[in-house]
Write a protein that holds these residues in place. Structure first.
Motif, PDB file in Angstrom:
ATOM      1  N   LEU A 256       0.828  -1.211   0.000  1.00 50.52           N
ATOM      2  CA  LEU A 256       0.000   0.000   0.000  1.00 50.52           C
ATOM      3  C   LEU A 256       0.859   1.257   0.000  1.00 50.52           C
ATOM      4  CD1 LEU A 256      -2.914  -0.918   2.429  1.00 50.52           C
ATOM      5  CD2 LEU A 256      -3.139  -0.278   0.024  1.00 50.52           C
ATOM      6  N   PHE A 257       1.865   1.272   0.869  1.00 53.73           N
ATOM      7  CA  PHE A 257       2.727   2.455   0.936  1.00 53.73           C
ATOM      8  C   PHE A 257       3.495   2.643  -0.370  1.00 53.73           C
ATOM      9  CE2 PHE A 257       6.675   4.669   1.880  1.00 53.73           C
ATOM     10  CZ  PHE A 257       6.200   5.789   2.549  1.00 53.73           C
ATOM     11  N   GLY A 258       4.042   1.558  -0.909  1.00 52.65           N
ATOM     12  CA  GLY A 258       4.803   1.655  -2.149  1.00 52.65           C
ATOM     13  C   GLY A 258       3.969   2.118  -3.319  1.00 52.65           C
ATOM     14  N   GLY A 259       2.721   1.623  -3.389  1.00 52.24           N
ATOM     15  CA  GLY A 259       1.861   1.997  -4.512  1.00 52.24           C
ATOM     16  C   GLY A 259       1.221   3.353  -4.352  1.00 52.24           C
ATOM     17  N   VAL A 260       0.690   3.625  -3.165  1.00 53.41           N
ATOM     18  CA  VAL A 260      -0.060   4.869  -2.952  1.00 53.41           C
ATOM     19  C   VAL A 260       0.874   6.062  -2.783  1.00 53.41           C
ATOM     20  CG1 VAL A 260      -1.651   6.084  -1.434  1.00 53.41           C
ATOM     21  CG2 VAL A 260      -2.056   3.684  -1.987  1.00 53.41           C
ATOM     22  N   ALA A 261       1.800   5.952  -1.831  1.00 60.28           N
ATOM     23  CA  ALA A 261       2.640   7.107  -1.502  1.00 60.28           C
ATOM     24  C   ALA A 261       3.728   7.365  -2.533  1.00 60.28           C
ATOM     25  CB  ALA A 261       3.271   6.906  -0.119  1.00 60.28           C
ATOM     26  N   LEU A 262       4.402   6.298  -2.981  1.00 60.22           N
ATOM     27  CA  LEU A 262       5.555   6.498  -3.858  1.00 60.22           C
ATOM     28  C   LEU A 262       5.188   6.667  -5.323  1.00 60.22           C
ATOM     29  CD1 LEU A 262       8.192   4.033  -2.343  1.00 60.22           C
ATOM     30  CD2 LEU A 262       7.756   6.431  -1.804  1.00 60.22           C
ATOM     31  N   VAL A 263       4.005   6.240  -5.718  1.00 56.24           N
ATOM     32  CA  VAL A 263       3.640   6.363  -7.134  1.00 56.24           C
ATOM     33  C   VAL A 263       2.426   7.265  -7.315  1.00 56.24           C
ATOM     34  CG1 VAL A 263       2.971   5.124  -9.230  1.00 56.24           C
ATOM     35  CG2 VAL A 263       4.621   4.112  -7.671  1.00 56.24           C
ATOM     36  N   ALA A 264       1.291   6.886  -6.720  1.00 59.20           N
ATOM     37  CA  ALA A 264       0.060   7.638  -6.961  1.00 59.20           C
ATOM     38  C   ALA A 264       0.194   9.093  -6.507  1.00 59.20           C
ATOM     39  CB  ALA A 264      -1.115   6.959  -6.257  1.00 59.20           C
ATOM     40  N   VAL A 265       0.607   9.301  -5.248  1.00 57.71           N
ATOM     41  CA  VAL A 265       0.668  10.657  -4.714  1.00 57.71           C
ATOM     42  C   VAL A 265       1.758  11.471  -5.382  1.00 57.71           C
ATOM     43  CG1 VAL A 265       1.098  12.025  -2.640  1.00 57.71           C
ATOM     44  CG2 VAL A 265      -0.322   9.972  -2.498  1.00 57.71           C
ATOM     45  N   LEU A 266       2.959  10.895  -5.530  1.00 62.90           N
ATOM     46  CA  LEU A 266       4.056  11.643  -6.137  1.00 62.90           C
ATOM     47  C   LEU A 266       3.787  11.975  -7.598  1.00 62.90           C
ATOM     48  CD1 LEU A 266       7.232   9.932  -4.609  1.00 62.90           C
ATOM     49  CD2 LEU A 266       6.200  12.114  -4.005  1.00 62.90           C
ATOM     50  N   ASN A 267       3.235  11.017  -8.345  1.00 65.72           N
ATOM     51  CA  ASN A 267       2.937  11.295  -9.753  1.00 65.72           C
ATOM     52  C   ASN A 267       1.764  12.255  -9.892  1.00 65.72           C
ATOM     53  OD1 ASN A 267       4.666   9.688 -11.757  1.00 65.72           O
ATOM     54  ND2 ASN A 267       4.228   8.191 -10.174  1.00 65.72           N
ATOM     55  N   TYR A 268       0.823  12.205  -8.950  1.00 60.06           N
ATOM     56  CA  TYR A 268      -0.256  13.181  -8.966  1.00 60.06           C
ATOM     57  C   TYR A 268       0.303  14.575  -8.697  1.00 60.06           C
ATOM     58  CZ  TYR A 268      -4.366  15.852  -7.602  1.00 60.06           C
ATOM     59  OH  TYR A 268      -5.323  16.824  -7.514  1.00 60.06           O
ATOM     60  N   GLY A 269       1.275  14.657  -7.794  1.00 62.53           N
ATOM     61  CA  GLY A 269       1.835  15.952  -7.435  1.00 62.53           C
ATOM     62  C   GLY A 269       2.402  16.710  -8.623  1.00 62.53           C
ATOM     63  N   GLN A 270       2.990  15.996  -9.580  1.00 69.85           N
ATOM     64  CA  GLN A 270       3.603  16.680 -10.706  1.00 69.85           C
ATOM     65  C   GLN A 270       2.579  17.228 -11.707  1.00 69.85           C
ATOM     66  OE1 GLN A 270       5.880  14.211 -13.467  1.00 69.85           O
ATOM     67  NE2 GLN A 270       4.755  12.395 -12.788  1.00 69.85           N
TER      68      GLN A 270
END
Length: 287
Positions: A256-270
């Motif tokens: 969950l942390f690897g998928g949500v925080a490291l990909v979904a949130v970071l890629n959304y941020g850009q």
């Protein structure tokens, strides 16, 4: 109104996917929108359909144990053998992803983008509902197929021995180590989902490459690893307590942390500024 909105979303996603296919290097916003609209459709699917798709994925992912086990039983006990057997791990993911079956770790990114886009209680509930249905379906599927693999007599003793040796790694590590391994696995699988829309006909190669690396690095995936851990449980080599404490909980949290925080949130941020600007221009409101 709801039907019209659904048709509009599907039409928009279709146009975005066409754009992705036509552009050699689609920008982050186009990829984000294609994945977000796909996730939005998943959040609105009937619960029964989601469960059956997730159960089917739990069965299919067993190929990520079966194929490596068969390969291992035919290869010598050498360091290079793992490079070959790890390639077999990708087969289950190829069937699940290309077959559009519901896999929990894919859903750490696809429904999260709609949630980041519309941070409401309604969307949060939809995401939690989707995660619960898909994870339960995946786990029941893996338990069923692991029991069948262990007791149906379809595989020779040498292959069964290979299954046990491969599966032992699922519960061989302490909580913290498994958690870190799961973070990397969740990160890599979510990255795969993120750029799959841009890969076109190369999608099978990308799926195989990323999942092969997950296996080669001995990382922890909550669904594929459950096939292995349940195999140990149903053969008496491990207890359900070991499955839950040493594998399931740390792997679920890490994925969950690897998928949500490291990909979904970071890629959304850009792309967040562009997303917000588009919503203001179009006057979009969550439904």
């Amino acid at each position: 109104m709801s039907n019209r909105h659904t048709s509009d979303r599907k039409a928009r996603r279709h146009e975005l996917l066409k754009t992705v296919d036509e552009i050699a290097r689609p920008d982050a916003y186009v990829l984000h929108e294609a994945i977000r609209l796909g996730g939005d459709e998943e959040l609105r699917r009937h619960g029964g359909a989601l469960f059956l798709s997730a159960f089917a994925a739990g069965l299919s992912i067993a190929l990520s144990l079966i194929v490596p086990g068969v390969l291992k039983s035919h290869l010598p006990d050498a360091d290079w053998s793992k490079v070959i057997t790890s390639m077999g791990y990708a087969v289950g993911f190829l069937v699940v992803v290309l077959g559009r079956q519901q896999l929990f770790t894919e859903n750490t990114i696809t429904p999260v983008l709609p949630l980041l886009h519309d941070r409401s209680v309604k969307t949060t509930w939809r995401v939690l509902r989707l995660w619960t249905i898909v994870l339960c379906g995946n786990l029941l599927g893996t338990l069923a197929i692991s029991t069948l693999i262990a007791h149906a007599g379809a595989f020779e003793p040498a292959v069964q021995k290979a299954f046990a040796e491969i599966s032992h790694d699922a519960i061989a590590h302490e909580f913290a180590a498994t958690f870190v391994k799961a973070i990397f696995a969740g990160w890599m699988i979510a990255l795969m989902v993120w750029f799959l829309p841009a890969t076109g006909s190369a999608a099978p190669f990308i799926i195989m490459l990323m999942t092969w690396l997950v296996s080669l690095c001995s990382l922890a995936h909550v669904v594929a690893g459950s096939v292995e851990a349940f195999y140990l449980v149903v053969t008496g080599a491990a207890t359900m307590g070991e499955y839950v404490g040493r594998f399931f909980v740390p792997t679920l949290l890490g994925n969950l942390f690897g998928g949500v925080a490291l990909v979904a949130v970071l890629n959304y941020g850009q792309v967040a500024p562009e997303v917000e600007e588009t919503r203001e221009v179009e006057g979009e409101r969550p439904d």
